[in-house]
Design an enzyme around this catalytic site. Structure first.
Site, PDB file in Angstrom:
ATOM      1  N   HIS A  27       3.924   3.433  12.692  1.00 56.07           N
ATOM      2  CA  HIS A  27       3.114   4.332  12.857  1.00 56.07           C
ATOM      3  C   HIS A  27       3.718   5.554  13.833  1.00 56.07           C
ATOM      4  O   HIS A  27       2.623   6.086  14.563  1.00 56.07           O
ATOM      5  CB  HIS A  27       1.483   4.180  13.283  1.00 56.07           C
ATOM      6  CG  HIS A  27       0.853   2.858  12.475  1.00 56.07           C
ATOM      7  ND1 HIS A  27      -0.232   2.166  12.860  1.00 56.07           N
ATOM      8  CD2 HIS A  27       1.075   2.530  11.373  1.00 56.07           C
ATOM      9  CE1 HIS A  27      -0.613   1.401  11.930  1.00 56.07           C
ATOM     10  NE2 HIS A  27       0.131   1.724  11.043  1.00 56.07           N
TER      11      HIS A  27
ATOM     12  N   GLU B 110      -5.051   2.094   2.850  1.00 57.42           N
ATOM     13  CA  GLU B 110      -4.909   0.831   3.634  1.00 57.42           C
ATOM     14  C   GLU B 110      -5.188   1.374   4.899  1.00 57.42           C
ATOM     15  O   GLU B 110      -5.997   0.617   5.711  1.00 57.42           O
ATOM     16  CB  GLU B 110      -3.664   0.007   3.401  1.00 57.42           C
ATOM     17  CG  GLU B 110      -3.747  -1.196   4.151  1.00 57.42           C
ATOM     18  CD  GLU B 110      -3.133  -1.209   5.401  1.00 57.42           C
ATOM     19  OE1 GLU B 110      -3.283  -2.281   6.257  1.00 57.42           O
ATOM     20  OE2 GLU B 110      -2.712  -0.287   6.019  1.00 57.42           O
ATOM     21  N   GLU B 111      -4.609   2.374   5.326  1.00 54.14           N
ATOM     22  CA  GLU B 111      -4.496   2.643   6.802  1.00 54.14           C
ATOM     23  C   GLU B 111      -5.759   3.024   7.328  1.00 54.14           C
ATOM     24  O   GLU B 111      -5.973   2.773   8.405  1.00 54.14           O
ATOM     25  CB  GLU B 111      -3.505   3.804   6.807  1.00 54.14           C
ATOM     26  CG  GLU B 111      -1.911   3.393   6.581  1.00 54.14           C
ATOM     27  CD  GLU B 111      -1.383   2.037   7.686  1.00 54.14           C
ATOM     28  OE1 GLU B 111      -1.990   1.797   8.337  1.00 54.14           O
ATOM     29  OE2 GLU B 111      -0.308   1.869   7.628  1.00 54.14           O
TER      30      GLU B 111
ATOM     31  N   ASP C 269       3.556  -6.325   3.614  1.00 49.30           N
ATOM     32  CA  ASP C 269       2.996  -5.266   4.297  1.00 49.30           C
ATOM     33  C   ASP C 269       3.428  -5.317   6.011  1.00 49.30           C
ATOM     34  O   ASP C 269       2.758  -4.858   6.552  1.00 49.30           O
ATOM     35  CB  ASP C 269       1.538  -4.909   4.289  1.00 49.30           C
ATOM     36  CG  ASP C 269       1.230  -3.565   5.086  1.00 49.30           C
ATOM     37  OD1 ASP C 269       1.927  -2.769   5.441  1.00 49.30           O
ATOM     38  OD2 ASP C 269      -0.059  -3.511   5.505  1.00 49.30           O
TER      39      ASP C 269
ATOM     40  N   HIS D  34       0.564  -1.144   0.041  1.00 49.30           N
ATOM     41  CA  HIS D  34      -0.078   0.182  -0.140  1.00 49.30           C
ATOM     42  C   HIS D  34       1.052   1.241   0.004  1.00 49.30           C
ATOM     43  O   HIS D  34       1.890   1.272   0.629  1.00 49.30           O
ATOM     44  CB  HIS D  34      -1.212  -0.114   1.102  1.00 49.30           C
ATOM     45  CG  HIS D  34      -0.355   0.083   2.483  1.00 49.30           C
ATOM     46  ND1 HIS D  34      -0.282   1.207   3.131  1.00 49.30           N
ATOM     47  CD2 HIS D  34      -0.386  -0.878   3.439  1.00 49.30           C
ATOM     48  CE1 HIS D  34       0.268   0.973   4.437  1.00 49.30           C
ATOM     49  NE2 HIS D  34       0.105  -0.127   4.461  1.00 49.30           N
TER      50      HIS D  34
ATOM     51  N   ASP E 221       6.165   1.329   6.302  1.00 46.29           N
ATOM     52  CA  ASP E 221       5.046   0.935   6.260  1.00 46.29           C
ATOM     53  C   ASP E 221       4.041   2.170   5.570  1.00 46.29           C
ATOM     54  O   ASP E 221       3.654   3.059   5.954  1.00 46.29           O
ATOM     55  CB  ASP E 221       4.113   0.833   7.734  1.00 46.29           C
ATOM     56  CG  ASP E 221       2.760   0.673   7.599  1.00 46.29           C
ATOM     57  OD1 ASP E 221       2.387  -0.066   6.624  1.00 46.29           O
ATOM     58  OD2 ASP E 221       2.011   0.793   8.587  1.00 46.29           O
TER      59      ASP E 221
END
Ligand code: ZN
Length: 492
Positions: free
Chosen positions: A455, A351-352, A379, A305, A317
Site C-alpha cells: 500500500h 477488494e481494497e 493475495d 484482485h 498487491d
C-alpha cells in the site's frame, strides 16, 4: 461491459497417452477412498495421489520454470501501463479490458466480464493534502489519507489542533475518560506486531478517536520497516459516531512525535486532506475457465484482485496474484491438462475499498456455490511459495488438501510449497464463499518484504522476482489441477 466466449482447440494429443497410463493409477485413488469410506488413511491417499499425479505435477513445475520472464513482463505491463487501479478509475477499467483480451489470446475456454457496481473514493490532489508539525517547531510530515476518509473541513484550509500520541486503544480510552483527547488530533502509534494484529489500528482508528472527542486521527503506517514510507489502506466509520478525517504518517514521524511528547513538549499539528466520495461506478470481475472434462459443473476457483490502491502501481498487491492465477490456468491449457472438474479464474474488482467484487461473485453464482469444490486466492505476494493457508471445510478436507500439498515439491526447480497452515480466514475476495461453506486456501509465499512495500508508492514491478513468480504459477496450477481432477470430490 460485454460478455464474450471463446472455445479453445482440442487438448493436445500427447496428453491422451498420459491419461491412458494414469487411468489404472487413478483406480488406486478410487480404491483408497472406497476401502476407507470418505476418509482413506492419509498414508494411502498420499501414495495414491503421488502415483497418479507425480509425473504431471513435475511437468507443471518444469513448464512453469520455462515461462522465464513472460509472466513477469505481463505483470510489468499491468503495473506500468495502467498504474494504480483504484475502483472507479480509468486505470482499473483499462486494466480489466487488457487482461481479458490477453486471457482470450491465450485461448482459454471462456473469458467473461461480470458487471459489478463499485464505490468511488478519491484521494484528491497531493498538493492540497499535507500535514505539518507547527509547534514547538515547524516540520513537514509525509501523510496520506486512509482510503474512505472524509476530508478535513474547509477546502484549502488546514485543520490545526494540539496533538496527543497514544500507543493503544486502551491508552486512548483512558485519556478519553478524563476528556484529554477532546478537540485534539490523535496520533495512534501502535508498535508493529503483525499485519493481522495491527490492522485494527488502521481500520477502527477514526471510530475510536472520534469516540473520545478527537477531531482527526493519524496512524503509524502498518509496516515492520520504513525508509520514510507512508502506507495507506482501508478504514471504516460506524453509524452514530462522528466521521473524522484519518490519515497515515511514517513510522519515523510517529516515533519522533512520541519522543517529543515524552520530553514534555506540547505538540500542535496542521492537517489537510482533500479526499472525496463520488457516485458508484461500473466495474467488472474477469472470469475465465478451463472447462472440466467430466464434471464441468464442479468448480475449483483460482482468484486474485485486479484493483489496487491509488498509490504505487499495485504490482505486489495484487498484480502478482492476477498474473499468477491467470498464467496457472493458461499453463494447464497449453499443456493440455484438462481436469475432470472446471478450473475458474476470477479476477475480483474492488477488494481494497469495498469487496464489491467478492460479494457480487457470491451473489452471481449463489445457486452454484454447492458445486464450488475449493476456492484458492493469491493475495499475499508472489514471492517464493511455501504452501497454503487453509480455512473452512472439515478435518477430512484438511487431510485431503494436506495429501495434495505433499506433491508440491520439485527440487530441480527449487519448489517446496508443502506447508499447509490452518487459518481462520484466507483471501478477502473469497470470504463470502468461505461463509457459504466452501473450503478455501490462500497461497502462502515468503512474506519477508511484503509489508515493507504494501500500500505504498513503492509497490512496483521490480519487487517481484520472475523466477519466484513462475514457482507460484506452478504451485497454484498444480494444487488446482489435482483437486479438480481427483477421482473423488474434495470432501467438505
Ligand atoms: Zn490485496
Amino acid at each position: 461491459m460485454g460478455i464474450v466466449q471463446r472455445v479453445c482447440p482440442s487438448a493436445r494429443a500427447g496428453i491422451l497417452y498420459i491419461y491412458a497410463v494414469s487411468a489404472c493409477v487413478l483406480l488406486l485413488v478410487t480404491v483408497a477412498y472406497m476401502s476407507y469410506g470418505k476418509s482413506p488413511s492419509a498414508h494411502i491417499l498420499r501414495a495414491a495421489l503421488r502415483a497418479s499425479y507425480a509425473t504431471r505435477i513435475n511437468s507443471i513445475f518444469e513448464s512453469a520454470a520455462k515461462l522465464h520472464t513472460k509472466p513477469w513482463a505481463k505483470l510489468a505491463t499491468l503495473a506500468d501501463d495502467f498504474g494504480s487501479r483504484l475502483s472507479g478509475s480509468q486505470g482499473l477499467d483499462d486494466a480489466i479490458d487488457w487482461t481479458a483480451r490477453e486471457m482470450r489470446a491465450d485461448g482459454l475456454d471462456s473469458v467473461e466480464l461480470i458487471n459489478v457496481t463499485v464505490p468511488v473514493w478519491r484521494r484528491g490532489s497531493r498538493s492540497a493534502s499535507y500535514a505539518s508539525l507547527i509547534s514547538p517547531r515547524h516540520a513537514d510530515l509525509a501523510v496520506m489519507a486512509l482510503g474512505g476518509s472524509v476530508p478535513t473541513p474547509g477546502p484549502g484550509e488546514a485543520l490545526e489542533a494540539e496533538a496527543v500520541v497514544v500507543s493503544s486503544y486502551g491508552e486512548l480510552r483512558t485519556m478519553g475518560a478524563i476528556g484529554s483527547a477532546d478537540g485534539k488530533i490523535v496520533v495512534l502509534d501502535a508498535a508493529w506486531v503483525s499485519y493481522d494484529e495491527n490492522y485494527e489500528y488502521r481500520s477502527r482508528a477514526a471510530v475510536e478517536a472520534a469516540r473520545v472527542g478527537a477531531v482527526a486521527v493519524l496512524v503509524r503506517s502498518l509496516t515492520p520497516h520504513s525508509i520514510y514510507s507512508v502506507h495507506t489502506g482501508g478504514m471504516h466509520y460506524e453509524p452514530g459516531v462522528v466521521q473524522i478525517p484519518a490519515g497515515a504518517i511514517t513510522t519515523e514521524d510517529a516515533d519522533m512525535l512520541r519522543r517529543m511528547q515524552d520530553r514534555g513538549h506540547v505538540l500542535s499539528l496542521a492537517l489537510a486532506l482533500n479526499c472525496s466520495v463520488g457516485p458508484p461506478a461500473p466495474s467488472a470481475n474477469v472470469v475465465a475457465e478451463l472447462t472440466g472434462r467430466t464434471h464441468p459443473e464442479q468448480v475449483v476457483l483460482l482468484g486474485a484482485h485486479i484493483d489496487a490502491w491509488d498509490v504505487g502501481t499495485g504490482a505486489m498487491d495484487d498484480g502478482g496474484g492476477v498474473v499468477a492465477v491467470w498464467h496457472a490456468l493458461s499453463l494447464l491449457h497449453s499443456l493440455g491438462l484438462r481436469p475432470a472438474r472446471t478450473i475458474r479464474v476470477v479476477l475480483f474488482t474492488n477488494e481494497e475499498n469495498g469487496l464489491a467484487g467478492g460479494q457480487a461473485y457470491a451473489e452471481h453464482y449463489a445457486s452454484e456455490l454447492g458445486n464450488h469444490v475449493l476456492a484458492i486466492e493469491s493475495d499475499s505476494g508472489v514471492f517464493d511459495p511455501r504452501g497454503f493457508y487453509a480455512a473452512g471445510g472439515s478435518s477430512e478436507t484438511a487431510a485431503a488438501l494436506s495429501a495434495v500439498a505433499t506433491l508440491l515439491s520439485h527440487p530441480p526447480t527449487h519448489v517446496d510449497a508443502r506447508a499447509m497452515t490452518s487459518a481462520l480466514e484466507t483471501g478477502a475476495d473469497i470470504s463470502p464463499l468461505l461463509a457459504a461453506g466452501v473450503p478455501t486456501l490462500e497461497l502462502q509465499a515468503d512474506g519477508g518484504v511484503y509489508f515493507d512495500y504494501h500500500h505504498t508508492r513503492a509497490d512496483t514491478a521490480d519487487k517481484i522476482d520472475p523466477v519466484e513468480l513462475n514457482r507460484c504459477i506452478g504451485v497454484l496450477a498444480a494444487m488446482a489441477y489435482v483437486v479438480a481432477d481427483m477421482p473423488e470430490t474434495l470432501p467438505r
